[in-house]
Design a protein around this motif. Structure first.
Motif, short mmCIF file in Angstrom:
data_model
loop_
_atom_site.label_atom_id
_atom_site.label_comp_id
_atom_site.label_asym_id
_atom_site.label_seq_id
_atom_site.Cartn_x
_atom_site.Cartn_y
_atom_site.Cartn_z
N GLU A 6 42.33 44.53 46.05
CA GLU A 6 42.65 43.90 44.75
C GLU A 6 43.45 44.91 43.95
O GLU A 6 43.10 46.10 43.96
CB GLU A 6 41.39 43.76 43.90
CG GLU A 6 40.46 42.65 44.02
CD GLU A 6 39.18 43.01 43.24
OE1 GLU A 6 39.25 43.36 42.03
OE2 GLU A 6 38.11 42.97 43.88
N GLU A 8 44.97 45.82 40.08
CA GLU A 8 45.15 45.56 38.65
C GLU A 8 46.07 46.64 38.10
O GLU A 8 45.70 47.82 38.06
CB GLU A 8 43.79 45.61 37.92
CG GLU A 8 43.91 45.29 36.44
CD GLU A 8 42.71 45.81 35.63
OE1 GLU A 8 42.88 46.04 34.42
OE2 GLU A 8 41.62 46.00 36.22
N ARG A 45 34.82 46.00 48.50
CA ARG A 45 35.55 45.85 47.24
C ARG A 45 36.57 46.96 46.97
O ARG A 45 36.51 47.67 45.96
CB ARG A 45 34.56 45.78 46.06
CG ARG A 45 35.03 44.73 45.07
CD ARG A 45 34.19 44.70 43.81
NE ARG A 45 35.08 44.62 42.67
CZ ARG A 45 34.90 45.24 41.52
NH1 ARG A 45 33.85 45.98 41.31
NH2 ARG A 45 35.78 45.13 40.57
N ARG A 47 39.83 48.50 45.64
CA ARG A 47 40.67 48.06 44.52
C ARG A 47 41.51 49.20 43.98
O ARG A 47 41.11 50.36 44.02
CB ARG A 47 39.80 47.45 43.41
CG ARG A 47 38.74 48.39 42.88
CD ARG A 47 37.56 47.60 42.32
NE ARG A 47 36.55 48.45 41.70
CZ ARG A 47 35.53 49.00 42.34
NH1 ARG A 47 35.37 48.85 43.65
NH2 ARG A 47 34.64 49.74 41.69
#
Ligand SMILES: *Cc1c(COP(=O)(O)O)cnc(C)c1O
Length: 356
Positions: A6, A8, A45, A47
């Motif tokens: 992920e 951002e 996870r 990220r």
């Protein structure tokens, strides 16, 4: 396992410092990589997020019991604008060796390299291009379980941060004075000396501070059992040239398997210069100095690449090496390694990995 990272992106890019103000490890890029571990989920996870403080419970095990490991490597910008990593697979391999010793679950090495490349691509503008500068990469793992129980953590975080760094040698490569440490030891065989972990650094600070007070750049560590065999210099591996032959301590469990150390051994072999990995006693070096055959000495590590030793101080005696100047072989190794890293010399041993 197939992971999806992920991402951002930051909405507030930081201002980049001028190249002459960088120093080492003072500034950090706009993003960082993180991944979590817990029992049933394993590592999960992954990220990339804006660079930011992390929040941990005060009882997190890393604060109390030092269950943590790290790595250090660099990305270099070439004259034609490519971005190169120096043998990054070795660093992730070693991260897992350190993990193993500290009872931390292994990380997928190939995935970690892929995540690193992705992070660097995003923060590519942060890689300085001035002579001698680079992007220092610090992957690390911390034990995050909030519990004072003195057992292995159930939870961890794996984080990668990036720091643009200035030239190690602002005024050109130069030799340093070293204190041969006879009071404190850094590590013992069977301990954690072969792992890249905080505890070894904490164990070395007192000796380093005392040596600095007496005008020495670093200490030369002797083995913890016999207090006789040389192991490392500061947090670098160490080499000596004696009577035309290059010597370095053999990997015995209490010293670190440096990427630069290994690269130097490979280069020396390719140049047909005899090199030996074995026990080297401080008395042997003292004798060699007395008979005039201690020709060169240098430390090796990612930050400096080569750090020539101009003087050893042992029991109050000063052993000046090569007249306190940088030796010919030390200089040639430095020029060769940094030339390959910057993409200026042919990478004959297939060391460099490009970040697209
Ligand atoms: C990191 C480190 C080195 C050097 O390793 P490189 O991979 O060459 O940078 C040497 N000794 C210690 C104790 C270290 O932590």
């Amino acid at each position: 396992m197939a992971y999806v990272i992920e991402t951002e992106l930051t909405s507030a890019k930081k201002q980049k410092p001028a190249a002459d103000r960088l120093g080492f490890g003072n500034y950090f890029t706009d993003h960082m990589f993180m991944m979590d571990y817990e029992g049933k989920l394993g590592w999960h996870r992954p990220r990339i997020v804006p660079y930011q403080p992390i929040s941990l419970d005060p009882a997190a095990k890393v604060f109390h019991y030092g269950q943590t490991v790290f790595e250090g490597l660099k990305a270099y910008r070439t004259a034609d604008g490519r971005v190169l990593l120096f043998r990054p697979q070795k660093n992730f391999r070693r991260l897992n060796q350190s993990n193993g010793r500290l009872s931390i679950p292994a990380i997928d090495e190939e995935f970690a390299l892929q995540a690193l490349k992705q992070l660097i691509s995003i923060d590519r503008d942060w890689i300085p291009s001035e002579e001698g500068t680079s992007l220092y990469i610090r992957p690390f793992v911390i034990a995050t379980q909030p519990s004072l129980g003195a057992s292995s953590s159930t939870h961890y975080q794996f984080i990668i941060i990036l720091s643009p760094v200035g030239p190690y040698y602002a005024e050109g490569i130069h030799p340093v004075k070293i204190h041969v440490e006879s009071e404190y030891v850094r590590a013992v065989k069977g301990g954690i000396g072969m792992a890249k972990t905080a505890g070894n650094y904490a164990a070395g600070l007192k000796a380093q501070d005392d040596a600095a007070q007496h005008g020495f750049a670093q200490v030369l560590w002797l083995d913890g059992v016999h207090r006789k065999y040389v192991e490392e210099v500061g947090s670098m591996n160490v080499f000596f040239k004696v009577d035309g032959k290059v010597l370095t301590p053999a990997l015995n469990g209490s010293l670190l398997d440096g990427v630069v150390r290994d690269s130097i051994l490979q280069l020396l072999r390719s140049w047909n210069i005899p090199a030996e990995e074995r026990l080297i006693s401080i008395d042997e070096l003292y004798e060699a100095h007395r008979s005039g055959t201690l020709e060169e000495a240098f430390g090796t590590g990612t930050a400096a690449v080569i750090s020539p030793i101009g003087e050893l101080n042992w029991r109050g005696e000063r052993l000046v090496i090569n007249g306190g100047t940088t030796g010919e072989l030390s200089a040639k190794l430095y020029e060769t390694l940094t030339g390959i890293q910057r993409g200026e010399l042919e990478d004959q041993l297939g060391w460099m990995v490009e970040v697209e």
